[in-house]
Write an enzyme that holds these catalytic residues in place. Structure first.
Site, PDB file in Angstrom:
ATOM      1  N   LEU A 128       0.818  -1.212   0.000  1.00 38.57           N
ATOM      2  CA  LEU A 128       0.000   0.000   0.000  1.00 38.57           C
ATOM      3  C   LEU A 128       0.857   1.270   0.000  1.00 38.57           C
ATOM      4  CD1 LEU A 128      -2.955   1.011   0.155  1.00 38.57           C
ATOM      5  CD2 LEU A 128      -2.636   1.151   2.637  1.00 38.57           C
ATOM      6  N   ASP A 129       0.618   2.129  -0.967  1.00 44.74           N
ATOM      7  CA  ASP A 129       1.280   3.443  -1.072  1.00 44.74           C
ATOM      8  C   ASP A 129       2.802   3.330  -1.195  1.00 44.74           C
ATOM      9  OD1 ASP A 129      -1.224   4.616  -0.841  1.00 44.74           O
ATOM     10  OD2 ASP A 129      -1.083   4.796   1.323  1.00 44.74           O
TER      11      ASP A 129
END
Lengths: 288, 288, 288, 288
Positions: free
Chosen positions: B231-232
Site C-alpha cells: 500500500l502506497d
C-alpha cells in the site's frame, strides 16, 4: 519590517474567552500605545487563543521595565495567559553549532555581516574543528567540543555552562551532525532550532537523501524545527521542497538540498528573531 | 507536443553497454525514420540504460505491424532489452475507478471532453454509485461494484473480466477509497495509477490530512504512483506540494489538497498517455 | 474554515489612528460578540489601516439588520472608515462569463456542485454558445450574447440589466475572450474577477503564451485580478507560476497554463466568497 | 553528476536533418567512446536540431587534442553544425563583478571554497571597493575599477585587457550595479551571466522591487540570463519566484528577493559550469 524600530512585542496564548482582544488593545490604547501589527488566531479544535501584538514604545505610558508586571497583573493573569515580552531594540544572542559543512554557516554569517539580521553571535561551537577557520575569518570565537560516547555528558555540561555564561537566547544547529542528549534539549525548551534535510515527517534520522533516492521521490525538502527529546519530531517552523527527477543522483540531491537547507534554516531564524514563532504542544503558530 | 502525429515510440531498458544509442539510431536512420525526440538515461549506480525515442512513421521503411519483430530481432534481443512499442495514433483505453469524491473525476472528464487528451474512456467503475449521475451526464457507462468483505474476491474477478472485455490499457484510481487485493494488483502490473493525498512516503494510509494537521507540517502534498501490492509503496510518477499554515484547519487542508490531487493525478495520466513513464524496480524514469 | 457558520464579517479601512482596534473589539465585546478571526494591517507607507474581523452572531446583542447602522454611528463614522458588512449565511450570487474554453468553467462548477463553495450561480453568459450544453448539463441558465463592434453597447446594456435583475453580487470572467467596455467595468467596480494567462505585469493583452514562448522564459503564470478600465491593470488577488523549458512548445505552455488558470481563478473566487479581499487603490489586502 | 570525471562534452546545433544522432553516436561508438549522457531536442517551429552528448575519455580512440578536428571533419561540417567541445577535467575560469551587495558573492564563494563547483576564480572586479575585504578574506585578487561617465570607455578597455590576460572563460555579474557598454558586451557574446531581480520580462531596469510593490503583485522573482546589448533582454537561463503579500514592505521584498537572486544565479552558473546551456537566438536550450 526590518527597519530599526523601537517597539515592544507581546506573544500570548490562553484558553479562548470573550474579550481578550478588547482587553489587550484597551490596555495599549489607554496607555497611549500605537499598534503596528496585531495578529490573532483561535484554534477551533482546542478552543485556544494565540496573539502577537507589536506597538511603538515612543510615548507609551508605562516604562519598559514595568510593562511585564503591569500586563501580567492587569491582563495576563486574569485570562490565564502564557506570554512573552520582547523589545525590538534588544538584539537576541544566538549560538551556532556546526560540524563539517559550511553552506548554512556562510548563509547565516552573510546575513549577520551585511546587517540583514539584528542579532548577536557571541560564539560558534563545533564537534569538529573544520569550521574554525571560517569562524575566525569572521571574527567570531570558535569553541571546539570533540564529542565521544565517553565524554558526551561532560562536554554537554561544559557547553551548557558556556551558553549560560554567554547569555545565549537561542541556538541554531547548522547541519550539526551530533544528536543532543535529552538532558541538553530539555535545558533549552524551544530554544534550539535545527535544520533537517528532508520534508518531515518523511525520511527522519540519518541519510535522508539516500532514502529519498532509494524511494524514487520526485521532490526533496528541508525542515526547520525546534529540537525536542524525540529526534526530528519537534515543532515545525518552516519547510520547503524542490523538484528532482531520475536524472538526479544522490550527489545531485545533496547539492540541490543544500540550497533548501540554508534558505529554510535562515527563514526559521528570521522568524525567531522577529519573535513571530509561538510554539504550543508540538506545533507552531507563525505570525507572518 | 500534443498535436496529432503519426509516430512510433520505443521505450527500452537494459544493462548499460557501449553502442546502444548508435545501434538504435542506425536502425531508424537506415530505414528512413526521422527522429523527433530521443532521451536516454544511464543510472550509474546500477549501470542500467533507459531510452525513449519517437520517430515519424510517414516514409519509414518497415511496416507498422513488423516493427516490433524487426526491432527485437535486430536490436532488442542482442542487447538483452526490455522494450515497449507504441503508436501515437492508437488512443489508449483508460478505465476510471471512483468512490464518492468528484474533483479528480471532473478534472479528467474535462480534459477528455475538450480534446486535451488523446484517450478513450470506455467505462467508469464505482464502489459507490455517487458518481453514476456524473458519468451518465458525460455519456460514459458506469459500473457499480459494491464491495463487502464477503464479496470482494468475486467482485474483483468480475471487474477483471470486464476490464479485459473492454480491452483496457490502464486504470486510474480517482480517489478510489477501496484497497485493491494483491491478486487484482498483480494482474495489472504498472497499469494502475493511484493518487495518494500526501507527499509520500509521509502519511501513508488513511486520513493523511488529519495526520498532517496533527504533526503541524507547513506543506501538504499529493503523489501519483503505480499501485503495487504494498500500500502506497509503488513507483512514484509525479508529486507536488502546497504551503499551509496554522490558520488551515483540517477542512482547509482537504480543500487545498484537492487542487493538488487533481492536478498531480492528471499530470501522471498525461505522462502515461504520452508513453513517457518507464518503471523499473520501484522507481520510474520520466522522459519529460 | 468552510463549515457552515453563523457569523458576521466586517471589512474596514481608514487612515491609521490610535485606538481603532480597541474601539472595534470593545464594540463587539460589549455586545457579547465572540471574535473568531481578527486580522489587521497597517500600510506604513501611506499610514492606512485595514482590518477584517469575524464574530459569532449567536448571542450577539445587536439584531442583524441594525448592525450596519450601529457600527457606522458608533465606530465607522468616528474614524472616517469605509466598511463592508457581510453575513456568512448569505450565499453570494455569482455570474460566470465564458467564451469557448471549458477548463475554468468545469473547475468552478465542480466546486459548486460538490458543495465546496457556498455560492449561488444564477446564470452563465457567453459571447459564444460553445459552453451552452455544459451549462444546461449542470442545470444553470445560459444566456448567449453575441458581441459585434456594432451591437456591443446594446448587448452590454442588456447584460447589465440582466445582472441587476438577477441581483448578482460579483462576476467571474472564466477565460472570457471579449474586452468589456469602460462603461460596463465602471458599473461594477471591484466586482468583476478576471483570470489572465500570464504573471502580470508581464505579457499583458492577447496571446501571452506566444509571447512567453518567443521570449524564452523558464516560468509561465496566471493572475486573478479585479477588472478595471485599464486592460490587465486591475488589483491583483492571486498569482501562481509553473516551470517550463525549451521542450515546451506553445501548445505545451497552453496545456500547462490551463492548470494554473483554473486553480488561480478558483483561489481568487474562494477569497472573494470568504470576504477576505479588500481592494484599495490598485492593490489588495488579502486576509488569508 | 558532480563527481570528478574524465569526460568530453559536445554541444551542437544545426538545421534538422535525418541521421544526425546516428552519425554522432556511430562516431563515438566506432572510436570506443562510452556515452554517459545524451540529450537532444528539435525545435519543431524552426526545424532546428540541438544536442549535448558526454562520453568517457578513458579508452576513447582519438587523442583529446584531435577530437575537435576529427569531429568537425567527419560530422560537424557535413551537417552544417555549430559545436563546442569541452573537457570535464578543465576547470572553467570565472570572473565575478560586484558592487556593494554581498549575498550573491558569499553564495558563490561558499560553493567555490567547499568544492561544490569545479571552477577557478582568478579575480573579482568591483566598481565600488565595498567587497574588497571579503575578496581578500577568501584570498582572491580584487580589482577596483571606479566608473564615471568620463572614464567608462577607458576603464572597460582596461577590464577587457585584464580579463583576456587572466584567460577568463565567462563572467558573472553578482548584483553588479553598472550597465556594461554595448562594446564590452559584444566582446564576450553569451559569456556574461547576470542576475536580474525580477521575473523578466516584468520589471526590467532599475528598482524592480519598488515597481513590484507599486503594482501590488503576489509573487516576486529573479532571472539569470546572458547579457546582450539590450538591457535585461538577453537569453534566459534560469528563473524562480516566491510568494509575497500585502504584509511585505519593499524592504521585505528586497530581503526575500535576495534569497531568490543568489540561488537562481548559482543555478545558472552551475549549468554553465556543466556545459548544459546552449544559447540560440535569444533563447536557451538547457540540457538538465
Amino acid at each position: 519590517m526590518n527597519t530599526p524600530r523601537n517597539t515592544a512585542i507581546l506573544l500570548m496564548h490562553c484558553p479562548d474567552q470573550q474579550g481578550i482582544v478588547a482587553a489587550v488593545t484597551d490596555f495599549l490604547y489607554n496607555n497611549n500605545g500605537n499598534i503596528l501589527n496585531l495578529d490573532q488566531h483561535v484554534d477551533q479544535d482546542i478552543r485556544h487563543f494565540f496573539m502577537r501584538v507589536e506597538w511603538e514604545l515612543d510615548g507609551f505610558g508605562i516604562p519598559e521595565q514595568k510593562i511585564d508586571d503591569f500586563f501580567g497583573t492587569l491582563i495576563g493573569n486574569k485570562f490565564g495567559m502564557h506570554w512573552q515580552l520582547h523589545f525590538s531594540r534588544k538584539k537576541p544572542r544566538m549560538a551556532i553549532f556546526v560540524s563539517k559543512m559550511s553552506h548554512c554557516l556562510y548563509d547565516i554569517l552573510q546575513r549577520y555581516m551585511s546587517g540583514e539580521w539584528s542579532v548577536e553571535i557571541p560564539l560558534i561551537l563545533g564537534n569538529h574543528n573544520t569550521m574554525q577557520s571560517i569562524a575566525e575569518r569572521f571574527g567570531i570565537p570558535f569553541h571546539y567540543f570533540e564529542i565521544t560516547a565517553k565524554n558526551k555528558a561532560a562536554q554537554e555540561a561544559a557547553q551548557i555552562a558556556l551558553l549560560r555564561e554567554k547569555e545565549i537566547d537561542f541556538m541554531v544547529l547548522a547541519r550539526y551532525m551530533q544528536i543532543l542528549s535529552s538532558e541538553f534539549v530539555q535545558t533549552f525548551p524551544n530554544r534550539i532550532i535545527n535544520i533537517h534535510h528532508s520534508f518531515l515527517p518523511a525520511f527522519k534520522g540519518a541519510r535522508p537523501y539516500h532514502s529519498a533516492y532509494e524511494r524514487g521521490v520526485k521532490i526533496i525538502g528541508a525542515t526547520g524545527h525546534y529540537v525536542t527529546a524525540d529526534l526530528d519530531e519537534g515543532p515545525i517552523i518552516a519547510q520547503d521542497v524542490t523538484h528532482v527527477s531520475h536524472r538526479d543522483s544522490i550527489e545531485d540531491m545533496v547539492r540541490k538540498g543544500k540550497d533548501l537547507e540554508k534558505v529554510v534554516l535562515s527563514e526559521a531564524i528570521w522568524l525567531e528573531l522577529q519573535h513571530k514563532v509561538l510554539p504550543y504542544g508540538n506545533k507552531t503558530v507563525i505570525f507572518d
